[in-house]
Design a protein around this motif. Structure first.
Motif, PDB file in Angstrom:
ATOM      1  N   ASP A   1       0.835  -1.215   0.000  1.00 39.96           N
ATOM      2  CA  ASP A   1       0.000   0.000   0.000  1.00 39.96           C
ATOM      3  C   ASP A   1       0.867   1.261   0.000  1.00 39.96           C
ATOM      4  O   ASP A   1       0.590   2.207  -0.731  1.00 39.96           O
ATOM      5  CB  ASP A   1      -0.939   0.017   1.208  1.00 39.96           C
ATOM      6  CG  ASP A   1      -2.096  -0.966   1.070  1.00 39.96           C
ATOM      7  OD1 ASP A   1      -2.331  -1.475  -0.049  1.00 39.96           O
ATOM      8  OD2 ASP A   1      -2.757  -1.225   2.097  1.00 39.96           O
TER       9      ASP A   1
ATOM     10  N   ARG B   1       2.554   1.618  -3.548  1.00 36.38           N
ATOM     11  CA  ARG B   1       1.681   2.070  -4.645  1.00 36.38           C
ATOM     12  C   ARG B   1       1.259   3.522  -4.470  1.00 36.38           C
ATOM     13  O   ARG B   1       1.104   4.249  -5.443  1.00 36.38           O
ATOM     14  CB  ARG B   1       0.491   1.140  -4.832  1.00 36.38           C
ATOM     15  CG  ARG B   1      -0.539   1.206  -3.765  1.00 36.38           C
ATOM     16  CD  ARG B   1      -1.653   0.239  -4.043  1.00 36.38           C
ATOM     17  NE  ARG B   1      -2.603   0.274  -2.952  1.00 36.38           N
ATOM     18  CZ  ARG B   1      -3.690  -0.420  -2.924  1.00 36.38           C
ATOM     19  NH1 ARG B   1      -3.990  -1.213  -3.924  1.00 36.38           N
ATOM     20  NH2 ARG B   1      -4.501  -0.344  -1.908  1.00 36.38           N
TER      21      ARG B   1
ATOM     22  N   ARG C   1      -0.055   5.226  -7.861  1.00 33.64           N
ATOM     23  CA  ARG C   1      -0.934   4.215  -8.470  1.00 33.64           C
ATOM     24  C   ARG C   1      -1.879   3.630  -7.419  1.00 33.64           C
ATOM     25  O   ARG C   1      -1.825   2.445  -7.110  1.00 33.64           O
ATOM     26  CB  ARG C   1      -0.095   3.084  -9.079  1.00 33.64           C
ATOM     27  CG  ARG C   1       0.898   3.490 -10.145  1.00 33.64           C
ATOM     28  CD  ARG C   1       0.247   4.023 -11.412  1.00 33.64           C
ATOM     29  NE  ARG C   1      -0.758   3.164 -11.961  1.00 33.64           N
ATOM     30  CZ  ARG C   1      -0.577   2.288 -12.933  1.00 33.64           C
ATOM     31  NH1 ARG C   1       0.594   2.151 -13.475  1.00 33.64           N
ATOM     32  NH2 ARG C   1      -1.577   1.557 -13.364  1.00 33.64           N
TER      33      ARG C   1
ATOM     34  N   PHE D   1      -3.791   0.328  -8.220  1.00 30.81           N
ATOM     35  CA  PHE D   1      -3.008  -0.839  -8.624  1.00 30.81           C
ATOM     36  C   PHE D   1      -3.138  -1.917  -7.552  1.00 30.81           C
ATOM     37  O   PHE D   1      -2.913  -1.678  -6.377  1.00 30.81           O
ATOM     38  CB  PHE D   1      -1.541  -0.426  -8.795  1.00 30.81           C
ATOM     39  CG  PHE D   1      -0.697  -1.434  -9.517  1.00 30.81           C
ATOM     40  CD1 PHE D   1      -0.781  -1.562 -10.891  1.00 30.81           C
ATOM     41  CD2 PHE D   1       0.186  -2.240  -8.823  1.00 30.81           C
ATOM     42  CE1 PHE D   1      -0.002  -2.475 -11.566  1.00 30.81           C
ATOM     43  CE2 PHE D   1       0.976  -3.158  -9.484  1.00 30.81           C
ATOM     44  CZ  PHE D   1       0.878  -3.276 -10.864  1.00 30.81           C
TER      45      PHE D   1
END
Length: 102
Positions: free
Chosen positions: A20, A23, A28, A31
């Protein structure tokens, strides 16, 4: 599979938290962890279905076909290869595979 700084296996929640953070840092947020499997197993490298089956551990081609995705620029490379075939008039002069270069 994932090892922490102390050399011991990370627990599932620690892996999720690390993913987490990564990303978000990469910008993102949508993602998913499973998307890594798709990203790493596309046919963009010229991999065959048999190659993907082996890497993914699939017993049938049907499962591996889910991981083949269209890649930007690939159409132009295919068209170029077809132009080469037309120019030479001999399929033996075509490269065995066309690899997308990014």
């Amino acid at each position: 599979m994932f090892v922490g700084r102390d050399g011991r296996l990370m627990r599932g929640d620690a892996v999720r938290q690390a993913f987490d953070r990564a990303r978000r840092k990469a910008g993102r947020p949508g993602f998913r962890f499973h998307d890594l499997r798709h990203t790493g197993q596309t046919g963009t490298t010229g991999a065959t279905i048999n190659d993907l089956m082996r890497r993914l551990g699939h017993a049938s081609p049907a499962a591996s076909y889910r991981y083949l995705h269209a890649v930007d620029g690939r159409d132009a490379e295919i068209a170029s290869a077809l132009s080469e075939l037309t120019a030479h008039g001999d399929a033996a002069k075509l490269p065995r595979s066309i690899v997308a270069k990014h």
